[in-house]
Design a protein around this motif. Structure first.
Motif, PDB file in Angstrom:
ATOM      1  N   LEU A 162      13.811  16.333 -13.990  1.00  0.00           N
ATOM      2  CA  LEU A 162      12.796  17.197 -14.584  1.00  0.00           C
ATOM      3  C   LEU A 162      11.394  16.644 -14.366  1.00  0.00           C
ATOM      4  O   LEU A 162      10.432  17.406 -14.234  1.00  0.00           O
ATOM      5  CB  LEU A 162      13.044  17.351 -16.091  1.00  0.00           C
ATOM      6  CG  LEU A 162      14.395  17.925 -16.527  1.00  0.00           C
ATOM      7  CD1 LEU A 162      14.486  17.940 -18.056  1.00  0.00           C
ATOM      8  CD2 LEU A 162      14.604  19.319 -15.962  1.00  0.00           C
ATOM      9  N   GLU A 163      11.287  15.333 -14.333  1.00  0.00           N
ATOM     10  CA  GLU A 163       9.998  14.644 -14.287  1.00  0.00           C
ATOM     11  C   GLU A 163       9.834  13.883 -12.980  1.00  0.00           C
ATOM     12  O   GLU A 163      10.734  13.132 -12.576  1.00  0.00           O
ATOM     13  CB  GLU A 163       9.907  13.677 -15.465  1.00  0.00           C
ATOM     14  CG  GLU A 163       8.634  12.860 -15.523  1.00  0.00           C
ATOM     15  CD  GLU A 163       8.651  11.894 -16.699  1.00  0.00           C
ATOM     16  OE1 GLU A 163       7.896  12.137 -17.656  1.00  0.00           O
ATOM     17  OE2 GLU A 163       9.425  10.914 -16.669  1.00  0.00           O
ATOM     18  N   ASN A 164       8.687  14.054 -12.338  1.00  0.00           N
ATOM     19  CA  ASN A 164       8.374  13.324 -11.115  1.00  0.00           C
ATOM     20  C   ASN A 164       7.730  11.991 -11.499  1.00  0.00           C
ATOM     21  O   ASN A 164       6.509  11.861 -11.571  1.00  0.00           O
ATOM     22  CB  ASN A 164       7.434  14.142 -10.228  1.00  0.00           C
ATOM     23  CG  ASN A 164       7.220  13.501  -8.868  1.00  0.00           C
ATOM     24  OD1 ASN A 164       7.597  12.354  -8.646  1.00  0.00           O
ATOM     25  ND2 ASN A 164       6.607  14.235  -7.961  1.00  0.00           N
ATOM     26  N   SER A 165       8.575  11.014 -11.750  1.00  0.00           N
ATOM     27  CA  SER A 165       8.112   9.714 -12.249  1.00  0.00           C
ATOM     28  C   SER A 165       8.065   8.654 -11.161  1.00  0.00           C
ATOM     29  O   SER A 165       7.909   7.463 -11.448  1.00  0.00           O
ATOM     30  CB  SER A 165       9.030   9.246 -13.386  1.00  0.00           C
ATOM     31  OG  SER A 165      10.384   9.284 -12.980  1.00  0.00           O
ATOM     32  N   LYS A 166       8.178   9.073  -9.913  1.00  0.00           N
ATOM     33  CA  LYS A 166       8.285   8.126  -8.797  1.00  0.00           C
ATOM     34  C   LYS A 166       7.096   7.156  -8.733  1.00  0.00           C
ATOM     35  O   LYS A 166       7.275   5.941  -8.673  1.00  0.00           O
ATOM     36  CB  LYS A 166       8.419   8.905  -7.496  1.00  0.00           C
ATOM     37  CG  LYS A 166       8.647   8.068  -6.248  1.00  0.00           C
ATOM     38  CD  LYS A 166       8.975   8.987  -5.070  1.00  0.00           C
ATOM     39  CE  LYS A 166       9.238   8.203  -3.798  1.00  0.00           C
ATOM     40  NZ  LYS A 166       7.995   7.684  -3.212  1.00  0.00           N
TER      41      LYS A 166
ATOM     42  N   GLU B 298       7.086   3.059  -9.595  1.00  0.00           N
ATOM     43  CA  GLU B 298       6.695   2.078  -8.579  1.00  0.00           C
ATOM     44  C   GLU B 298       5.592   1.159  -9.108  1.00  0.00           C
ATOM     45  O   GLU B 298       5.638  -0.075  -8.914  1.00  0.00           O
ATOM     46  CB  GLU B 298       6.260   2.795  -7.310  1.00  0.00           C
ATOM     47  CG  GLU B 298       7.444   3.417  -6.562  1.00  0.00           C
ATOM     48  CD  GLU B 298       7.034   4.371  -5.457  1.00  0.00           C
ATOM     49  OE1 GLU B 298       7.916   4.794  -4.702  1.00  0.00           O
ATOM     50  OE2 GLU B 298       5.832   4.707  -5.362  1.00  0.00           O
ATOM     51  N   LYS B 299       4.601   1.720  -9.817  1.00  0.00           N
ATOM     52  CA  LYS B 299       3.538   0.903 -10.403  1.00  0.00           C
ATOM     53  C   LYS B 299       4.090  -0.012 -11.489  1.00  0.00           C
ATOM     54  O   LYS B 299       3.680  -1.177 -11.608  1.00  0.00           O
ATOM     55  CB  LYS B 299       2.444   1.806 -10.974  1.00  0.00           C
ATOM     56  CG  LYS B 299       1.622   2.529  -9.916  1.00  0.00           C
ATOM     57  CD  LYS B 299       0.537   3.392 -10.552  1.00  0.00           C
ATOM     58  CE  LYS B 299      -0.307   4.071  -9.492  1.00  0.00           C
ATOM     59  NZ  LYS B 299      -1.346   4.940 -10.088  1.00  0.00           N
ATOM     60  N   LEU B 300       5.032   0.498 -12.279  1.00  0.00           N
ATOM     61  CA  LEU B 300       5.629  -0.316 -13.324  1.00  0.00           C
ATOM     62  C   LEU B 300       6.430  -1.469 -12.724  1.00  0.00           C
ATOM     63  O   LEU B 300       6.391  -2.594 -13.230  1.00  0.00           O
ATOM     64  CB  LEU B 300       6.537   0.558 -14.198  1.00  0.00           C
ATOM     65  CG  LEU B 300       7.194  -0.129 -15.405  1.00  0.00           C
ATOM     66  CD1 LEU B 300       6.137  -0.631 -16.388  1.00  0.00           C
ATOM     67  CD2 LEU B 300       8.157   0.830 -16.100  1.00  0.00           C
ATOM     68  N   THR B 301       7.131  -1.204 -11.631  1.00  0.00           N
ATOM     69  CA  THR B 301       7.892  -2.254 -10.958  1.00  0.00           C
ATOM     70  C   THR B 301       6.970  -3.361 -10.464  1.00  0.00           C
ATOM     71  O   THR B 301       7.248  -4.562 -10.651  1.00  0.00           O
ATOM     72  CB  THR B 301       8.677  -1.673  -9.769  1.00  0.00           C
ATOM     73  OG1 THR B 301       9.540  -0.630 -10.232  1.00  0.00           O
ATOM     74  CG2 THR B 301       9.512  -2.746  -9.087  1.00  0.00           C
ATOM     75  N   ILE B 302       5.863  -2.997  -9.832  1.00  0.00           N
ATOM     76  CA  ILE B 302       4.903  -3.975  -9.322  1.00  0.00           C
ATOM     77  C   ILE B 302       4.350  -4.839 -10.452  1.00  0.00           C
ATOM     78  O   ILE B 302       4.226  -6.070 -10.327  1.00  0.00           O
ATOM     79  CB  ILE B 302       3.764  -3.258  -8.569  1.00  0.00           C
ATOM     80  CG1 ILE B 302       4.300  -2.646  -7.262  1.00  0.00           C
ATOM     81  CG2 ILE B 302       2.603  -4.203  -8.289  1.00  0.00           C
ATOM     82  CD1 ILE B 302       3.324  -1.709  -6.577  1.00  0.00           C
TER      83      ILE B 302
ATOM     84  N   GLY C 198       8.675  -3.229  -1.764  1.00  0.00           N
ATOM     85  CA  GLY C 198       7.268  -3.628  -1.764  1.00  0.00           C
ATOM     86  C   GLY C 198       6.331  -2.454  -1.877  1.00  0.00           C
ATOM     87  O   GLY C 198       5.180  -2.601  -2.289  1.00  0.00           O
ATOM     88  N   GLN C 199       6.816  -1.254  -1.535  1.00  0.00           N
ATOM     89  CA  GLN C 199       6.011  -0.036  -1.644  1.00  0.00           C
ATOM     90  C   GLN C 199       6.759   1.100  -2.328  1.00  0.00           C
ATOM     91  O   GLN C 199       6.182   1.846  -3.109  1.00  0.00           O
ATOM     92  CB  GLN C 199       5.554   0.429  -0.256  1.00  0.00           C
ATOM     93  CG  GLN C 199       4.534  -0.475   0.414  1.00  0.00           C
ATOM     94  CD  GLN C 199       4.042   0.120   1.717  1.00  0.00           C
ATOM     95  OE1 GLN C 199       4.834   0.537   2.557  1.00  0.00           O
ATOM     96  NE2 GLN C 199       2.735   0.156   1.887  1.00  0.00           N
ATOM     97  N   HIS C 200       8.056   1.218  -2.020  1.00  0.00           N
ATOM     98  CA  HIS C 200       8.831   2.349  -2.522  1.00  0.00           C
ATOM     99  C   HIS C 200      10.132   1.868  -3.150  1.00  0.00           C
ATOM    100  O   HIS C 200      10.715   0.859  -2.729  1.00  0.00           O
ATOM    101  CB  HIS C 200       9.140   3.341  -1.394  1.00  0.00           C
ATOM    102  CG  HIS C 200       7.915   3.857  -0.701  1.00  0.00           C
ATOM    103  ND1 HIS C 200       7.018   4.696  -1.318  1.00  0.00           N
ATOM    104  CD2 HIS C 200       7.431   3.625   0.554  1.00  0.00           C
ATOM    105  CE1 HIS C 200       6.033   4.978  -0.470  1.00  0.00           C
ATOM    106  NE2 HIS C 200       6.267   4.338   0.663  1.00  0.00           N
ATOM    107  N   LEU C 201      10.576   2.641  -4.148  1.00  0.00           N
ATOM    108  CA  LEU C 201      11.843   2.346  -4.798  1.00  0.00           C
ATOM    109  C   LEU C 201      12.994   3.019  -4.073  1.00  0.00           C
ATOM    110  O   LEU C 201      12.872   4.155  -3.601  1.00  0.00           O
ATOM    111  CB  LEU C 201      11.825   2.860  -6.246  1.00  0.00           C
ATOM    112  CG  LEU C 201      11.002   2.065  -7.258  1.00  0.00           C
ATOM    113  CD1 LEU C 201      10.927   2.823  -8.571  1.00  0.00           C
ATOM    114  CD2 LEU C 201      11.608   0.680  -7.475  1.00  0.00           C
TER     115      LEU C 201
END
Length: 281
Positions: free
Chosen positions: A58-62, A66-70, A95-98
């Protein structure tokens, strides 16, 4: 009158509107899928509720994830130099994408936290010290990277579809691997309280793919699992629903996301509007 369950008491009065459009006696529904696979597309009859995952469904949280992972990796590296590289791989991050099937994308916060603590322990920390460090870094990252309606928008057509189906009398639930507050924040940000009957995160003792979590959602909806269809973007969604006895389990992979190939999914779609719902007495 249907009132959404799973919300904290202080948010119920704020974001939940009385739902006066439920049809009595209850209607049953047929859900037809215009799927990219298989062919022909399946049809599910005698459906009383749809149960949705949140992130990636439902949510585009991509971008947010990614920012939270970094930020998590930065803080963990500051606490224990040398841990970034193995944890980057463990989180499913290049390093850039999950990786859409990786731990950070589909695992609960607790599962990610335990993974981080395990790597900290491997670096010489005691287990309780590793857990404490993980909690501290995760909490600090949460304060630095904040989800909201702009960083975590709904996918196109989601709001209209949920409103339409709710008006028809179909029950709607959100069952997420995210924490309860994250589910409530998503509903509040996008003003969905009037259309959601049950909202549940996975930080209340059960997590995906445990079928008990799905059965609990069904109990709160007042339906049997075989009267429901699950829609999600991760293997845990499909496995959980199937083990719980759901009539259908549908994989979704929006454009820009990797199209999922999920074992035992009854169908795969790329857009929520590929679900057609018709009602019957």
């Amino acid at each position: 009158m249907a009132i959404a369950q799973g919300f904290s008491n202080d948010l119920q009065d704020i974001i939940l509107k009385p739902i006066q459009n439920r049809i009595s006696p209850p209607m049953t529904f047929t859900v037809t899928v215009s799927a990219i696979s298989p062919t022909p597309s399946p049809t599910f009859t005698d459906i009383h509720a749809l149960i949705f995952d949140k992130d990636g469904t439902l949510e585009n949280s991509k971008v947010y994830l990614e920012k939270l992972t970094i930020e998590r990796l930065r803080l963990l590296e500051n606490s224990t130099p040398g841990i970034r590289s193995p944890l980057t791989q463990a989180f499913g991050f290049d390093g850039q994408h999950l990786n859409p099937t990786g731990l950070m994308a589909v695992g609960s916060r607790q599962e990610n936290l335990i993974a981080a603590a395990a790597y900290l322990a491997e670096r010489g920390h005691s287990w309780f010290e590793a857990l404490s460090l993980s909690h501290h870094c995760f909490d600090q990252a949460d304060r630095q990277v904040v989800p909201n309606a702009h960083t975590c928008p709904m996918f196109p057509g989601v709001g209209v579809a949920l409103e339409t189906w709710s008006h028809q009398g179909l029950k709607i639930a959100i069952l997420s691997a995210a924490r309860q507050w994250s589910v409530e924040r998503f509903i509040a940000d996008h003003q969905l309280g009037g259309w959601i009957d049950v909202a549940m995160g996975s930080d209340q003792g059960l997590s995906k793919p445990d079928p008990a979590l799905y059965r609990l959602a069904c109990t709160r909806l007042g339906v049997d699992p075989h009267q429901t269809v699950m829609i999600g973007d991760a293997q845990g969604d499909i496995t959980m629903a199937k083990r719980a006895g759901a009539k259908g389990a549908i994989a979704i992979g929006w454009p820009g996301y990797q199209s999922p190939t999920l074992k035992d999914a009854d169908a795969t779609i790329q857009d929520i509007n590929q679900l057609q719902v018709s009602q019957h007495r």
